[in-house]
Design an enzyme around this catalytic site. Structure first.
Site, PDB file in Angstrom:
ATOM      1  N   CYS A 134      13.826  10.844   7.005  1.00  0.00           N
ATOM      2  CA  CYS A 134      13.763  10.431   8.168  1.00  0.00           C
ATOM      3  C   CYS A 134      15.229  10.618   9.079  1.00  0.00           C
ATOM      4  O   CYS A 134      15.242  10.725  10.304  1.00  0.00           O
ATOM      5  CB  CYS A 134      13.329   8.969   8.582  1.00  0.00           C
ATOM      6  SG  CYS A 134      14.432   7.737   7.554  1.00  0.00           S
ATOM      7  N   GLU A 190       9.114  16.763  14.831  1.00  0.00           N
ATOM      8  CA  GLU A 190       9.983  16.328  13.792  1.00  0.00           C
ATOM      9  C   GLU A 190       9.278  17.382  12.528  1.00  0.00           C
ATOM     10  O   GLU A 190       7.934  17.155  12.252  1.00  0.00           O
ATOM     11  CB  GLU A 190       9.516  14.986  13.240  1.00  0.00           C
ATOM     12  CG  GLU A 190      10.401  14.558  12.106  1.00  0.00           C
ATOM     13  CD  GLU A 190       9.734  12.971  11.407  1.00  0.00           C
ATOM     14  OE1 GLU A 190       8.804  12.744  11.602  1.00  0.00           O
ATOM     15  OE2 GLU A 190      10.845  12.381  11.018  1.00  0.00           O
ATOM     16  N   GLU A 197       9.624   1.643  11.165  1.00  0.00           N
ATOM     17  CA  GLU A 197      10.510   2.571  10.817  1.00  0.00           C
ATOM     18  C   GLU A 197       9.892   4.115  10.845  1.00  0.00           C
ATOM     19  O   GLU A 197       9.215   4.353   9.963  1.00  0.00           O
ATOM     20  CB  GLU A 197      11.354   2.309   9.738  1.00  0.00           C
ATOM     21  CG  GLU A 197      12.106   1.244   9.609  1.00  0.00           C
ATOM     22  CD  GLU A 197      13.083   0.729   8.262  1.00  0.00           C
ATOM     23  OE1 GLU A 197      13.070   1.791   7.312  1.00  0.00           O
ATOM     24  OE2 GLU A 197      13.559  -0.030   8.204  1.00  0.00           O
ATOM     25  N   LYS A 256       0.908  -1.098  -0.176  1.00  0.00           N
ATOM     26  CA  LYS A 256      -0.120  -0.086  -0.037  1.00  0.00           C
ATOM     27  C   LYS A 256       0.993   1.274   0.023  1.00  0.00           C
ATOM     28  O   LYS A 256       1.631   1.460   1.081  1.00  0.00           O
ATOM     29  CB  LYS A 256      -0.855  -0.146   1.305  1.00  0.00           C
ATOM     30  CG  LYS A 256      -2.276   0.707   1.107  1.00  0.00           C
ATOM     31  CD  LYS A 256      -2.382   2.154   0.734  1.00  0.00           C
ATOM     32  CE  LYS A 256      -1.971   2.959   1.874  1.00  0.00           C
ATOM     33  NZ  LYS A 256      -1.649   4.442   1.545  1.00  0.00           N
TER      34      LYS A 256
HETATM   35  P1  NAD Z   1       2.384   8.767   7.379  1.00  0.00           P
HETATM   36  O1  NAD Z   1       2.299   7.885   8.748  1.00  0.00           O
HETATM   37  O2  NAD Z   1       1.329   9.758   7.413  1.00  0.00           O
HETATM   38  O3  NAD Z   1       1.957   7.575   6.200  1.00  0.00           O
HETATM   39  C1  NAD Z   1       2.713   6.571   5.744  1.00  0.00           C
HETATM   40  C2  NAD Z   1       1.917   5.583   5.177  1.00  0.00           C
HETATM   41  O4  NAD Z   1       0.869   5.068   6.175  1.00  0.00           O
HETATM   42  C3  NAD Z   1       1.036   5.797   3.741  1.00  0.00           C
HETATM   43  O5  NAD Z   1       1.050   5.020   2.940  1.00  0.00           O
HETATM   44  C4  NAD Z   1      -0.275   6.099   4.633  1.00  0.00           C
HETATM   45  O6  NAD Z   1      -1.365   6.044   3.475  1.00  0.00           O
HETATM   46  C5  NAD Z   1      -0.293   4.986   5.708  1.00  0.00           C
HETATM   47  N1  NAD Z   1      -1.184   5.028   6.659  1.00  0.00           N
HETATM   48  C6  NAD Z   1      -1.807   6.438   7.351  1.00  0.00           C
HETATM   49  N2  NAD Z   1      -2.351   5.791   8.180  1.00  0.00           N
HETATM   50  C7  NAD Z   1      -2.898   4.633   8.247  1.00  0.00           C
HETATM   51  C8  NAD Z   1      -3.538   3.817   9.021  1.00  0.00           C
HETATM   52  N3  NAD Z   1      -4.334   4.269  10.231  1.00  0.00           N
HETATM   53  N4  NAD Z   1      -3.195   2.440   8.858  1.00  0.00           N
HETATM   54  C9  NAD Z   1      -2.476   2.146   8.024  1.00  0.00           C
HETATM   55  N5  NAD Z   1      -1.819   2.760   7.239  1.00  0.00           N
HETATM   56  C10 NAD Z   1      -1.826   4.247   7.130  1.00  0.00           C
HETATM   57  O7  NAD Z   1       3.806   9.253   6.950  1.00  0.00           O
HETATM   58  P2  NAD Z   1       3.989  10.297   5.735  1.00  0.00           P
HETATM   59  O8  NAD Z   1       3.937  11.532   6.151  1.00  0.00           O
HETATM   60  O9  NAD Z   1       3.798   9.481   4.440  1.00  0.00           O
HETATM   61  O10 NAD Z   1       5.710   9.949   5.896  1.00  0.00           O
HETATM   62  C11 NAD Z   1       6.659  10.703   6.645  1.00  0.00           C
HETATM   63  C12 NAD Z   1       7.121   9.878   7.876  1.00  0.00           C
HETATM   64  O11 NAD Z   1       7.732   8.981   7.394  1.00  0.00           O
HETATM   65  C13 NAD Z   1       8.136  10.749   8.702  1.00  0.00           C
HETATM   66  O12 NAD Z   1       7.688  10.972  10.075  1.00  0.00           O
HETATM   67  C14 NAD Z   1       9.455  10.166   8.712  1.00  0.00           C
HETATM   68  O13 NAD Z   1      10.283  10.420   9.578  1.00  0.00           O
HETATM   69  C15 NAD Z   1       8.938   8.748   8.345  1.00  0.00           C
HETATM   70  N6  NAD Z   1      10.077   7.791   7.851  1.00  0.00           N
HETATM   71  C16 NAD Z   1      10.784   7.096   8.689  1.00  0.00           C
HETATM   72  C17 NAD Z   1      11.620   6.323   7.782  1.00  0.00           C
HETATM   73  C18 NAD Z   1      12.701   5.542   8.811  1.00  0.00           C
HETATM   74  O14 NAD Z   1      13.398   4.687   8.194  1.00  0.00           O
HETATM   75  N7  NAD Z   1      12.557   5.534  10.091  1.00  0.00           N
HETATM   76  C19 NAD Z   1      11.792   6.494   6.736  1.00  0.00           C
HETATM   77  C20 NAD Z   1      11.294   7.496   5.866  1.00  0.00           C
HETATM   78  C21 NAD Z   1      10.259   8.084   6.253  1.00  0.00           C
END
Ligand code: NAD
Length: 502
Positions: A299, A396, A265, A190
């Site tokens: 991240c 963040e 992550e 997804k």
């Molecule tokens: P997000 O959590 O909003 O979304 C990530 C994914 O989760 C999307 O595909 C979204 O549709 C899905 N999602 C959202 N709500 C959900 C739910 N209730 N159930 C299941 N899936 C759901 O994150 P974002 O804004 O897309 O990405 C940015 C974030 O990702 C930042 O916090 C960043 O630090 C983190 N990130 C972490 C790493 C790491 O390796 N630690 C790497 C890249 C990004």
């Protein structure tokens, strides 16, 4: 023709099929419409529409989970050499289409081409690396006891869900999907709703290279709908999730009833600590690179600079000068170092922190403003005179915003560095080896680099502590997540079995 015009023309060639046919879900090797209709994806570069995308719901997730479950036995039981060959072919096919992947990724996410051209190749590397690990994935140990020959073996856990964010989506998706497939799992992916293009390219490339239908399924849609359904589906054994910390908490709750194995992550507020005995020229390069590359939407970005007070004035002045010279522009212009942020909501969040910084009494030493015109462009921003209790030091921001905090002693630096809910990465700059050993030993982070920017090496463990995540990727750590340990004991003789009712 300028390089930008050439890249735009090439991009149009690649986008034509999306503009015409949109993006369907891919389930069991077939294109399927979304039961929720379509949603429109737009480019952060100028806000223009790219195409319609199938909007998946619980119904589509169910179809995809069933397809993944149907495809699982044959994929699990395929000879390791054959699975390795297919995944190696996928790597080659990604390389062959790396320009298309890079251009689409830039247009979909606003990331600069200078970084995205490498992201496609890193995606191929993820497949090649894990393909090479396939033959040893099942290997176990022999743990002899007085009466038994005990052996262990590993088996793939089953169909898994992979949920990815919008920052460098192609690279991150391959990072999760390649080890899952190498382990013998089948996958329902997804992708983030904000960046669906390259996820579509990935499944198409993989199938074209010989991945059997149903082994990788892609369902587009929104987190609270398709994402949620994936985390709750009983056929899905585990969820590998990359995204925000609060989404991780939601997924943990959603997955509770079906006892999902989870790999998270999550976010970070990573410190880079610069001591006055460091090689300051190299430290400056790394500090600038680790927060302003990839638009700061990273991240592992070092978003808190902890700078020793003895060198603070000079270092911050040099930093501000460099930040002001960063080239913000069109992502497809090869000269561009920073492109637009992903979208309206994120743009409002990032620019909101400029006001928060001022209200908190910090100084905006560079940037702190949006760039006029279409697209979600901001100036790279440096905030000084900050303290670690300010929101700009605790939350963040996930944009090109660096918060600089002074310290006097090593003890103070360590206390500030660890005073955060997060613990993904840390960067330490010093020429004192003993201090580096002492400091890294007590720094609370999953990954630490000393006198270096973040350099990913696939066999090493990637992941965070505290609110930054659970679990590790890379090398055999990935297989530990996607596989189950199995123990089998063989009696080596007629040992005494307790006799009840005899
Ligand atoms: P997000 O959590 O909003 O979304 C990530 C994914 O989760 C999307 O595909 C979204 O549709 C899905 N999602 C959202 N709500 C959900 C739910 N209730 N159930 C299941 N899936 C759901 O994150 P974002 O804004 O897309 O990405 C940015 C974030 O990702 C930042 O916090 C960043 O630090 C983190 N990130 C972490 C790493 C790491 O390796 N630690 C790497 C890249 C990004």
């Amino acid at each position: 023709m300028t390089a930008l015009a050439e890249n735009l023309a090439r991009l149009e060639g690649h986008l034509a099929r999306f503009r015409e046919g949109g993006i369907a879900n891919r389930i069991a090797g077939e294109d399927r419409p979304g039961s929720g209709g379509v949603f429109r994806t737009t480019s952060p570069v100028d806000g223009s529409a790219i195409c319609d995308v199938a909007c998946g719901t619980a119904e589509d997730i169910d179809a995809a989970a069933r397809a993944a479950a149907d495809a699982f036995p044959a994929w699990r039981d395929m000879a390791a050499t054959e699975r390795r060959r297919i995944l190696t072919d996928v790597a080659a096919a990604i390389e062959a289409r790396s320009e298309e992947i890079a251009l689409c990724e830039c247009w979909d996410t606003g990331q600069a081409l200078r970084f995205m051209s490498k992201a496609a190749l890193r995606g191929a590397e993820n497949f090649r690396y894990f393909a090479d690990q396939v033959p040893g994935a099942r290997d176990g140990r022999h743990l002899k006891s007085p009466t038994l020959m005990n052996i262990t073996t590993r088996v793939p856990i089953g169909p898994v869900g992979v949920i990815t964010p919008w920052n460098t989506p192609f690279m991150l998706s391959t990072w999760k999907i390649a080890p899952a497939l190498a382990a013998g799992c089948t996958v329902v992916h997804k992708p983030a709703e904000a960046s669906p293009l390259t996820a579509r390219l990935l499944v198409e490339i993989a199938e074209g290279a010989g991945l059997p239908p149903g082994v990788l399924n892609t369902v587009n849609g929104f987190g609270e709908d398709a994402g949620r359904a994936l985390t709750e589906h009983p056929l899905i054994r585990a969820i590998a999730f990359v995204g925000e910390t609060r989404t991780g908490s939601l997924i943990m709750r959603q997955g509770a009833d079906t006892l999902k194995r989870l790999h998270f992550e999550l976010g970070g507020k990573n410190p880079v600590i610069v001591f006055d005995d460091a090689d300051l020229d190299r430290a400056l390069d790394a500090v600038v690179f680790m927060i302003y590359s990839l638009n700061g939407e990273r991240c592992t970005s070092s978003s808190r600079l902890l700078i020793q007070d003895t060198i603070r004035a000079e270092f911050e002045a040099r930093l501000a000068e460099r930040v002001n010279r960063i080239r913000v522009g069109h992502p497809l212009d090869p000269a561009t170092e920073m492109g637009p942020l992903i979208g309206a909501e994120h743009y409002a969040k990032v620019t909101g922190y400029f006001d928060i910084a001022r209200q908190e009494g910090a100084t905006i030493a560079a940037g702190g403003e949006a760039v006029e015109g279409a697209g979600f462009y901001v100036r790279p921003t440096l905030i000084t005179d900050a303290t670690n209790d300010m929101r700009i030091a605790r939350e963040e921001i996930f944009g090109p915003v660096l918060t600089s905090i002074p310290f006097a002693t090593e003890e103070e630096a360590l206390a500030i560095a660890n005073d955060t809910p997060y613990g993904l990465t840390g960067y330490v700059w010093t020429s004192d080896l003993t201090r580096a050993i002492r400091f890294t030993d007590r720094l609370e982070a999953g990954m630490i680099w000393v006198n270096s920017e973040n350099v990913r090496h696939l066999p090493t463990p990637f992941g965070g502590v505290k609110a930054s995540g659970i679990g590790r990727d890379g090398g055999d750590w990935s297989f530990e997540f996607y596989m189950e340990q199995k123990h089998i004991g063989f009696a080596t003789g007629a040992h005494r079995i307790p006799r009840l009712g005899a």
